[in-house]
Design a protein around this motif. Structure first.
Motif, PDB file in Angstrom:
ATOM      1  N   ILE A   1      44.162  24.012 -13.145  1.00  0.00           N
ATOM      2  CA  ILE A   1      45.036  22.479 -12.808  1.00  0.00           C
ATOM      3  C   ILE A   1      44.387  21.239 -13.309  1.00  0.00           C
ATOM      4  O   ILE A   1      45.083  20.489 -13.949  1.00  0.00           O
ATOM      5  N   LYS A   2      43.296  21.216 -13.151  1.00  0.00           N
ATOM      6  CA  LYS A   2      42.315  20.195 -13.570  1.00  0.00           C
ATOM      7  C   LYS A   2      42.243  19.822 -15.112  1.00  0.00           C
ATOM      8  O   LYS A   2      42.544  18.679 -15.768  1.00  0.00           O
ATOM      9  N   ARG A   3      42.211  21.272 -15.841  1.00  0.00           N
ATOM     10  CA  ARG A   3      42.279  21.088 -17.475  1.00  0.00           C
ATOM     11  C   ARG A   3      43.498  21.095 -17.951  1.00  0.00           C
ATOM     12  O   ARG A   3      43.755  20.454 -18.990  1.00  0.00           O
ATOM     13  N   HIS A   4      44.504  21.488 -17.433  1.00  0.00           N
ATOM     14  CA  HIS A   4      45.704  21.633 -18.154  1.00  0.00           C
ATOM     15  C   HIS A   4      47.234  21.168 -17.035  1.00  0.00           C
ATOM     16  O   HIS A   4      48.280  21.250 -17.765  1.00  0.00           O
ATOM     17  N   GLY A   5      46.912  20.553 -16.050  1.00  0.00           N
ATOM     18  CA  GLY A   5      47.823  20.209 -15.341  1.00  0.00           C
ATOM     19  C   GLY A   5      48.679  21.256 -14.405  1.00  0.00           C
ATOM     20  O   GLY A   5      48.289  22.430 -14.657  1.00  0.00           O
ATOM     21  N   ILE A   6      49.484  21.035 -13.552  1.00  0.00           N
ATOM     22  CA  ILE A   6      49.877  22.021 -12.586  1.00  0.00           C
ATOM     23  C   ILE A   6      50.755  23.030 -13.319  1.00  0.00           C
ATOM     24  O   ILE A   6      50.737  24.306 -13.083  1.00  0.00           O
ATOM     25  N   ILE A   7      51.764  22.229 -14.117  1.00  0.00           N
ATOM     26  CA  ILE A   7      52.776  23.143 -14.878  1.00  0.00           C
ATOM     27  C   ILE A   7      51.838  24.070 -15.738  1.00  0.00           C
ATOM     28  O   ILE A   7      52.227  25.504 -16.089  1.00  0.00           O
ATOM     29  N   GLY A   8      50.860  23.472 -16.523  1.00  0.00           N
ATOM     30  CA  GLY A   8      50.149  24.222 -17.767  1.00  0.00           C
ATOM     31  C   GLY A   8      49.506  25.481 -16.838  1.00  0.00           C
ATOM     32  O   GLY A   8      48.990  26.735 -17.415  1.00  0.00           O
ATOM     33  N   ALA A   9      48.709  25.067 -15.617  1.00  0.00           N
ATOM     34  CA  ALA A   9      47.943  26.108 -14.798  1.00  0.00           C
ATOM     35  C   ALA A   9      48.790  27.153 -14.636  1.00  0.00           C
ATOM     36  O   ALA A   9      48.493  28.444 -14.553  1.00  0.00           O
ATOM     37  N   VAL A  10      50.102  26.907 -13.990  1.00  0.00           N
ATOM     38  CA  VAL A  10      51.039  28.035 -13.540  1.00  0.00           C
ATOM     39  C   VAL A  10      51.470  28.789 -14.862  1.00  0.00           C
ATOM     40  O   VAL A  10      51.402  30.087 -14.704  1.00  0.00           O
ATOM     41  N   GLU A  11      51.638  28.181 -16.124  1.00  0.00           N
ATOM     42  CA  GLU A  11      51.885  28.924 -17.230  1.00  0.00           C
ATOM     43  C   GLU A  11      50.636  29.852 -17.561  1.00  0.00           C
ATOM     44  O   GLU A  11      51.119  31.097 -17.780  1.00  0.00           O
ATOM     45  N   ARG A  12      49.632  29.646 -17.560  1.00  0.00           N
ATOM     46  CA  ARG A  12      48.513  30.505 -17.967  1.00  0.00           C
ATOM     47  C   ARG A  12      48.334  31.537 -16.694  1.00  0.00           C
ATOM     48  O   ARG A  12      48.028  32.711 -17.239  1.00  0.00           O
ATOM     49  N   THR A  13      48.616  31.050 -15.568  1.00  0.00           N
ATOM     50  CA  THR A  13      48.441  32.197 -14.480  1.00  0.00           C
ATOM     51  C   THR A  13      49.358  33.407 -14.529  1.00  0.00           C
ATOM     52  O   THR A  13      48.994  34.529 -14.443  1.00  0.00           O
ATOM     53  N   VAL A  14      50.711  33.084 -14.987  1.00  0.00           N
ATOM     54  CA  VAL A  14      51.493  34.188 -14.957  1.00  0.00           C
ATOM     55  C   VAL A  14      51.517  34.913 -16.201  1.00  0.00           C
ATOM     56  O   VAL A  14      51.963  36.211 -16.189  1.00  0.00           O
ATOM     57  N   ASN A  15      50.740  34.310 -17.043  1.00  0.00           N
ATOM     58  CA  ASN A  15      50.476  35.418 -18.327  1.00  0.00           C
ATOM     59  C   ASN A  15      48.973  36.176 -18.396  1.00  0.00           C
ATOM     60  O   ASN A  15      48.994  36.646 -19.497  1.00  0.00           O
ATOM     61  N   ARG A  16      48.470  35.993 -17.280  1.00  0.00           N
ATOM     62  CA  ARG A  16      47.354  37.105 -17.302  1.00  0.00           C
ATOM     63  C   ARG A  16      47.705  38.047 -16.099  1.00  0.00           C
ATOM     64  O   ARG A  16      48.574  38.016 -15.721  1.00  0.00           O
ATOM     65  N   ASP A  17      46.469  39.028 -16.213  1.00  0.00           N
ATOM     66  CA  ASP A  17      46.878  40.041 -15.319  1.00  0.00           C
ATOM     67  C   ASP A  17      47.212  39.904 -13.928  1.00  0.00           C
ATOM     68  O   ASP A  17      46.439  38.961 -13.317  1.00  0.00           O
ATOM     69  N   PRO A  18      48.311  40.389 -13.203  1.00  0.00           N
ATOM     70  CA  PRO A  18      48.738  40.186 -11.844  1.00  0.00           C
ATOM     71  C   PRO A  18      47.611  40.550 -10.608  1.00  0.00           C
ATOM     72  O   PRO A  18      47.114  41.558 -11.020  1.00  0.00           O
ATOM     73  N   ASP A  19      47.496  39.631  -9.815  1.00  0.00           N
ATOM     74  CA  ASP A  19      46.854  40.126  -8.346  1.00  0.00           C
ATOM     75  C   ASP A  19      47.961  41.032  -7.949  1.00  0.00           C
ATOM     76  O   ASP A  19      48.925  40.635  -7.209  1.00  0.00           O
ATOM     77  N   VAL A  20      47.574  42.437  -8.231  1.00  0.00           N
ATOM     78  CA  VAL A  20      48.953  43.454  -7.643  1.00  0.00           C
ATOM     79  C   VAL A  20      48.850  43.329  -6.075  1.00  0.00           C
ATOM     80  O   VAL A  20      50.208  43.828  -5.501  1.00  0.00           O
ATOM     81  N   THR A  21      47.950  42.886  -5.234  1.00  0.00           N
ATOM     82  CA  THR A  21      48.128  42.745  -3.860  1.00  0.00           C
ATOM     83  C   THR A  21      48.726  41.502  -3.487  1.00  0.00           C
ATOM     84  O   THR A  21      49.004  41.254  -2.315  1.00  0.00           O
ATOM     85  N   GLY A  22      48.688  40.273  -4.474  1.00  0.00           N
ATOM     86  CA  GLY A  22      49.303  39.120  -3.807  1.00  0.00           C
ATOM     87  C   GLY A  22      50.740  38.728  -3.316  1.00  0.00           C
ATOM     88  O   GLY A  22      51.101  38.289  -2.304  1.00  0.00           O
ATOM     89  N   TYR A  23      51.327  39.551  -4.280  1.00  0.00           N
ATOM     90  CA  TYR A  23      53.070  39.584  -3.933  1.00  0.00           C
ATOM     91  C   TYR A  23      53.291  40.140  -2.460  1.00  0.00           C
ATOM     92  O   TYR A  23      53.948  39.718  -1.930  1.00  0.00           O
ATOM     93  N   PRO A  24      52.818  41.469  -2.437  1.00  0.00           N
ATOM     94  CA  PRO A  24      52.867  42.310  -1.038  1.00  0.00           C
ATOM     95  C   PRO A  24      52.290  41.259  -0.002  1.00  0.00           C
ATOM     96  O   PRO A  24      53.252  41.133   1.213  1.00  0.00           O
ATOM     97  N   ALA A  25      51.211  40.804  -0.119  1.00  0.00           N
ATOM     98  CA  ALA A  25      50.752  40.018   0.985  1.00  0.00           C
ATOM     99  C   ALA A  25      51.592  38.702   1.164  1.00  0.00           C
ATOM    100  O   ALA A  25      51.676  38.275   2.459  1.00  0.00           O
ATOM    101  N   LEU A  26      52.005  37.804   0.243  1.00  0.00           N
ATOM    102  CA  LEU A  26      53.129  36.892   0.436  1.00  0.00           C
ATOM    103  C   LEU A  26      54.338  37.266   1.107  1.00  0.00           C
ATOM    104  O   LEU A  26      54.832  36.664   1.889  1.00  0.00           O
ATOM    105  N   CYS A  27      54.893  38.639   0.683  1.00  0.00           N
ATOM    106  CA  CYS A  27      55.879  39.176   1.474  1.00  0.00           C
ATOM    107  C   CYS A  27      55.482  39.164   3.030  1.00  0.00           C
ATOM    108  O   CYS A  27      56.418  38.961   3.803  1.00  0.00           O
ATOM    109  N   GLU A  28      54.399  39.629   3.408  1.00  0.00           N
ATOM    110  CA  GLU A  28      53.935  39.891   4.710  1.00  0.00           C
ATOM    111  C   GLU A  28      54.085  38.514   5.274  1.00  0.00           C
ATOM    112  O   GLU A  28      54.218  38.635   6.617  1.00  0.00           O
TER     113      GLU A  28
END
Length: 133
Positions: free
Chosen positions: A68-95
């Motif tokens: 976020i500091k380097r690329h802004g919030i939109i740029g950071a999210v763009e980069r985050t969704v293009n890297r390998d996902p945290d496979v436990t993140g989404y199920p934990a959000l669901c919980e």
């Protein structure tokens, strides 16, 4: 505190509402410049909640904050969704009742702000998460 109290009293529905309101307040405090930016910040804070629950103590998502500091919030999210996902993140959000706060969900809601590749990657992940079995 409200979230803890309502969980103890058997009202998980109110706990989810309290979590969502807390995310909204934190994003507002940060100072998002637009609705999509606010949603992105809420997603960061939601993921930090997942990390904190996993670690048993307050945990910041330092990697994303550096982006976020380097690329802004939109740029950071763009980069985050293009890297390998945290496979436990989404199920934990669901919980936690916060599945709408996944970065991929924000990208799909605002496809005009992200690359076509990021939108497609996000849709594919969401479809995989929601597929039965």
């Amino acid at each position: 505190m409200f979230e803890k109290n309502v969980i103890e009293r058997g009202r998980p529905d109110l706990a989810v509402a309290a979590r969502k309101r807390a995310l909204e307040l934190r994003a507002q405090k940060y100072g998002a410049g637009s609705e999509p930016e606010r949603q992105c910040l809420e997603a960061v804070y939601a993921y930090e909640g997942v990390l904190s629950a996993r670690n048993g103590k307050a945990t910041r998502d330092l990697r994303t904050w550096q982006l976020i500091k380097r690329h802004g919030i939109i740029g950071a999210v763009e980069r985050t969704v293009n890297r390998d996902p945290d496979v436990t993140g989404y199920p934990a959000l669901c919980e936690l009742g916060l599945e709408d706060y996944a970065f991929e969900e924000v990208v799909v809601r605002h496809p005009d702000l992200f690359s076509a590749a990021s939108v497609e990657c996000s849709r594919t992940r969401i479809d995989g998460w929601k597929a039965p079995g």
